[in-house]
Design an enzyme around this catalytic site. Structure first.
Site, short mmCIF file in Angstrom:
data_model
loop_
_atom_site.label_atom_id
_atom_site.label_comp_id
_atom_site.label_asym_id
_atom_site.label_seq_id
_atom_site.Cartn_x
_atom_site.Cartn_y
_atom_site.Cartn_z
N ASP A 37 8.55 -17.15 -0.24
CA ASP A 37 7.90 -18.17 0.60
C ASP A 37 7.11 -19.07 -0.32
OD1 ASP A 37 6.53 -19.70 2.45
OD2 ASP A 37 5.11 -18.12 2.98
N LYS A 100 4.78 -29.24 -3.17
CA LYS A 100 5.81 -29.12 -2.13
C LYS A 100 5.90 -30.39 -1.28
CE LYS A 100 7.20 -26.01 1.63
NZ LYS A 100 6.87 -24.74 2.33
N GLU A 203 11.57 -21.90 7.77
CA GLU A 203 10.35 -21.12 7.92
C GLU A 203 10.12 -20.62 9.35
OE1 GLU A 203 7.43 -23.72 6.26
OE2 GLU A 203 8.07 -23.36 4.19
#
Length: 437
Positions: A37, A100, A203
């Protein structure tokens, strides 16, 4: 003929018996694939253990099961995670976080300039792609995927140290709204870290898998993902083991950092009222920020908390040395909630949007899944509960929901026993995320 059938049956029975005895008495094989993750603010790595069917979120040497998504460059080293955060105040121009937000994206010059204005490090435009300028003993640039690779490499090493075997393969999660280019650049970051990505999973789907919703009779799942820097809301429709993302909305400028900032400003005002000087030294701001973050976490489980911070207050336009003081204050949950009530209420806006765009009434939502550490805040849970008229599902640690789901999928890809029902994602090429700023 009957003899042949009997022989085949005996062979099958022997294979089942051997498998059962092996599972009972032989040590289970080491996991072959890890789940990653790579979050905006924090990231984690998990493994699915064959035989027991349990997911382990791998901790670092200090026992912490997630690391900050930050990378810091010095003249002698490149540090990732907590070591990078420790340098954030003393080395702000060379400590990169939020990478990100930039990975695989193409920017118009004015958009990138506006996006980068909030950061202490320098973001430059390279033909529409963002790069970060680093100045140590020389000046150079690094890409967002390189930043991601250093975080992924650290997590790879954490998993190898815990498992005692080399790891080359992984499953990784990405936001549901990531396009093909962003997904490919995320894979490139993993490749730079020496990892082969077997599958990319959304996700929200990973979070649903962590809650076991890929196996039970649940049709409509609403995932509220509120982390340190972003809010993402996804409406999933599930049929069997397949997920379709029906609608997405969010706010990429709303998260736990904003709640902490409100409390930090409140605390600085209290210091000014008590001592007549506003804290300005970097060391003081760093100490206050750490104390405020700890206070925010404490207030999720306690009605009050105390802040004790040694400060060195510098009187402006004075040649006198900084004055050493000890700042003490009690902070209540009610004060924290009042400071942030308008921000908390903003969480409902994307929820209403995804319900409208998914043509669903709030009563038709079967499960409300909470992801991200900020969903621990009691007031946020109460707002969501009051809106839907029922409690959200809190059976999984919201900080670790995504990595848990990714680890389950990694176990499936690695052929782990016992076999799990894999959650398949149905591509929805017409889907667009509504983003609120």
């Amino acid at each position: 003929m009957a003899g042949e059938i009997s022989m085949i049956g005996s062979v099958i029975l022997a294979l089942f018996l051997a498998g059962y005895l092996g599972q009972q008495y032989l040590p289970p094989p080491k996991p072959k694939v890890i789940g990653l993750d790579l979050g905006t603010t924090f990231c984690s790595v998990g493994v699915f253990h064959p035989g027991s069917g349990e997911v382990e979120v791998v901790a670092d040497e200090e026992g912490r099961r997630s690391i900050p998504s930050a990378v810091s460059f010095t003249t002698t080293a490149v540090l990732a995670g907590h070591e990078a955060v420790d340098l954030a105040d003393s080395n702000p121009q060379n400590t990169i976080y939020d990478a990100k937000r930039f990975i695989g994206k193409t920017f118009e010059p004015e958009v990138l300039e506006r996006e980068s204005a909030r950061y202490p490090f320098k973001v430059i435009n390279n033909n529409g792609s963002a790069e970060f300028e680093i100045s140590t003993n020389h000046t150079f640039t690094v890409s967002p995927e390189f930043i991601g690779s250093r975080l992924l490499l650290k997590m790879k090493k954490m998993a190898e140290q815990q498992l005692g075997v080399p790891i080359q393969k992984a499953v990784i999660s990405v936001p549901a709204e990531f396009d093909e280019r962003q997904r490919n650049y995320t894979i490139r970051a993993a490749n730079l870290a020496g990892l082969e990505i077997l599958r990319v999973i959304n996700e929200p789907t990973a979070a649903a898998m962590a809650y076991g919703l890929h196996k039970v009779d649940v049709l409509n799942v609403l995932v509220v993902d509120l982390g340190g820097g972003t809010l993402d809301v996804s409406l999933l429709n599930k049929q069997g083991g397949m997920f379709l993302t029906r609608a997405m909305a969010g706010n990429n400028k709303l998260g736990g950092q904003d709640f902490s900032q409100r409390l930090l400003q409140f605390t600085k005002e209290r210091v000014t009222q008590e001592f007549g000087v506003t804290p300005a030294l970097k060391e003081d701001i760093h100490r206050l920020r750490q104390a405020v973050e700890a206070a925010k976490l404490n207030l999720t489980v306690h009605p009050t908390t105390n802040i004790h911070v040694p400060l060195h207050l510098q009187i402006q336009d004075s040649s006198d040395p900084p004055k050493k003081v000890m700042f003490n204050a009690e902070i209540t949950r009610k004060q924290f909630e009042e400071l942030n009530e308008d921000l908390f209420q903003k969480i409902l806006t994307p929820i209403k949007i995804v319900l409208a765009e998914g043509y669903l009434e709030k009563e038709e939502v079967d499960e409300i899944v909470l992801v991200g550490g900020s969903t621990r805040i009691p007031r946020i849970r109460k707002i969501i509960t009051e809106f839907f008229g029922k409690e959200p599902n809190t059976s999984v640690d919201p900080d670790l929901a995504v990595v848990t789901g990714v680890a389950i999928q990694a176990g499936i890809m690695g052929g782990s026993w016992p076999l799990q029902v894999s959650a398949l994602e149905i591509p929805n090429r017409h889907l667009r995320k509504t983003n609120l700023n």
